[in-house]
Design a protein around this motif. Sequence first.
Motif, PDB file in Angstrom:
ATOM      1  N   VAL A   1       0.944  -1.158   0.097  1.00 27.06           N
ATOM      2  CA  VAL A   1      -0.125   0.086  -0.121  1.00 27.06           C
ATOM      3  C   VAL A   1       0.938   1.290  -0.221  1.00 27.06           C
ATOM      4  N   ASP A   2       0.304   2.296  -0.346  1.00 27.07           N
ATOM      5  CA  ASP A   2       1.006   3.632  -0.544  1.00 27.07           C
ATOM      6  C   ASP A   2       0.762   4.268   0.788  1.00 27.07           C
ATOM      7  N   ALA A   3       0.094   4.117   1.416  1.00 27.92           N
ATOM      8  CA  ALA A   3      -0.046   4.613   2.907  1.00 27.92           C
ATOM      9  C   ALA A   3      -0.860   3.950   3.973  1.00 27.92           C
ATOM     10  N   ILE A   4      -0.431   4.097   5.269  1.00 25.73           N
ATOM     11  CA  ILE A   4      -1.408   3.292   6.181  1.00 25.73           C
ATOM     12  C   ILE A   4      -1.889   4.353   7.094  1.00 25.73           C
ATOM     13  N   VAL A   5      -3.159   3.675   7.432  1.00 28.80           N
ATOM     14  CA  VAL A   5      -3.990   4.515   8.144  1.00 28.80           C
ATOM     15  C   VAL A   5      -4.047   3.484   9.610  1.00 28.80           C
ATOM     16  N   ALA A   6      -3.590   4.196  10.621  1.00 24.55           N
ATOM     17  CA  ALA A   6      -3.640   3.531  11.879  1.00 24.55           C
ATOM     18  C   ALA A   6      -4.793   3.847  12.803  1.00 24.55           C
ATOM     19  N   GLU A   7      -5.952   3.250  13.177  1.00 19.55           N
ATOM     20  CA  GLU A   7      -6.976   3.995  13.962  1.00 19.55           C
ATOM     21  C   GLU A   7      -6.952   3.135  15.056  1.00 19.55           C
ATOM     22  N   GLY A   8      -7.027   4.169  16.100  1.00 20.35           N
ATOM     23  CA  GLY A   8      -7.291   3.527  17.382  1.00 20.35           C
ATOM     24  C   GLY A   8      -8.579   3.371  18.036  1.00 20.35           C
ATOM     25  N   PHE A   9      -8.709   2.764  19.194  1.00 21.90           N
ATOM     26  CA  PHE A   9      -9.952   2.319  19.739  1.00 21.90           C
ATOM     27  C   PHE A   9     -11.136   3.477  20.094  1.00 21.90           C
ATOM     28  N   GLU A  10     -10.659   4.716  20.076  1.00 26.83           N
ATOM     29  CA  GLU A  10     -11.248   5.945  20.200  1.00 26.83           C
ATOM     30  C   GLU A  10     -12.443   6.224  19.174  1.00 26.83           C
ATOM     31  N   ALA A  11     -12.118   5.668  18.055  1.00 33.53           N
ATOM     32  CA  ALA A  11     -12.749   6.065  16.586  1.00 33.53           C
ATOM     33  C   ALA A  11     -14.102   5.349  16.622  1.00 33.53           C
TER      34      ALA A  11
END
Length: 314
Positions: free
Chosen positions: A134-144
């Motif tokens: 992938v060109d970029a990674i979105v790391a999404e926390g538990f708060e989302a």
Amino acid sequence: MQQSQNRINELFQIRYPVIQAGMIWHSGWKLASAVSNCGGLGLIGAGSMYPDVLRENIRKCRQATDKPFGVNVPMLYPNLDEVIGIILEEGVKIVFTSAGNPKTYTETLQKEGLKVAHVVSSTKFAVKCEEAGVDAIVAEGFEAGGHNGRDETTTFCLIPNVRKHTSRPLIAAGGIALGSQMKAAMILGADGVQIGSRFAATTEASAHDTWKQKITQLQEGDTHLTLKELAPVRMVKNKFFSELEEIYSTGRNKESLIASLGRARAKRGMFEGDMEEGELEIGQVSALIDEVLPVETVFRQLLKEFEEAKMPSF
């Protein structure tokens, strides 16, 4: 905000490393184009759109902005091949995939010249994203808000760990609505941020006005992560949420949970404005959101807060 030498800006050809999340029932062409016109990256949320509606939104977004925009594709919904086909036919240049295997479409899309980012909730899956190219990674926390990870890892813990184990451009998501939070995420190792809840409560979001006002009234503890047996989702504690809890109390009957969800609950709540019987997805950061604002005002506040946020001295 420093604009030069930012990997997210360079990758997507945008002015500011601010991505608007592709939220179901919120992220139509009006929201996506408004964010893009402000210098961020607007995303059309394909998850709540029939294929013909998605095509219409892409075309209207292109008419409303000459800036880059993309499409978010949650891979837990049907018609995926048709959706990808429309994206390619309409000449979209950026796709964010989520809730699935990053290998599924990354190579196909990149061969056609598209940039691909994938959303994950753990370092383990971030590494798989890098392996998938992938060109970029979105790391999404538990708060989302919305669909989330099972491990309940917070953004504050997730971002530095993903940064430690991957080299791709990194976008932090979950619990970000202020410029100071944006700066904190970037100090922890993110190159940019993805913001959902704050953009959900804007005049351009396609959600129901009653729901937008509800967002501004939420306090700490008013949302909860549930449905781990199916696909974890953070939602507001309302009558529908209580019904789910009642199912849990009788033995976590998976079939009963599926039956309860199968009544177009998300549309009923966020798009049609039923605050009791509908599913209301929003992040914990909603407790910081006090009013519904135009996207331009939100963007201006974000940038001002980012510049004013200072590192304290010891």
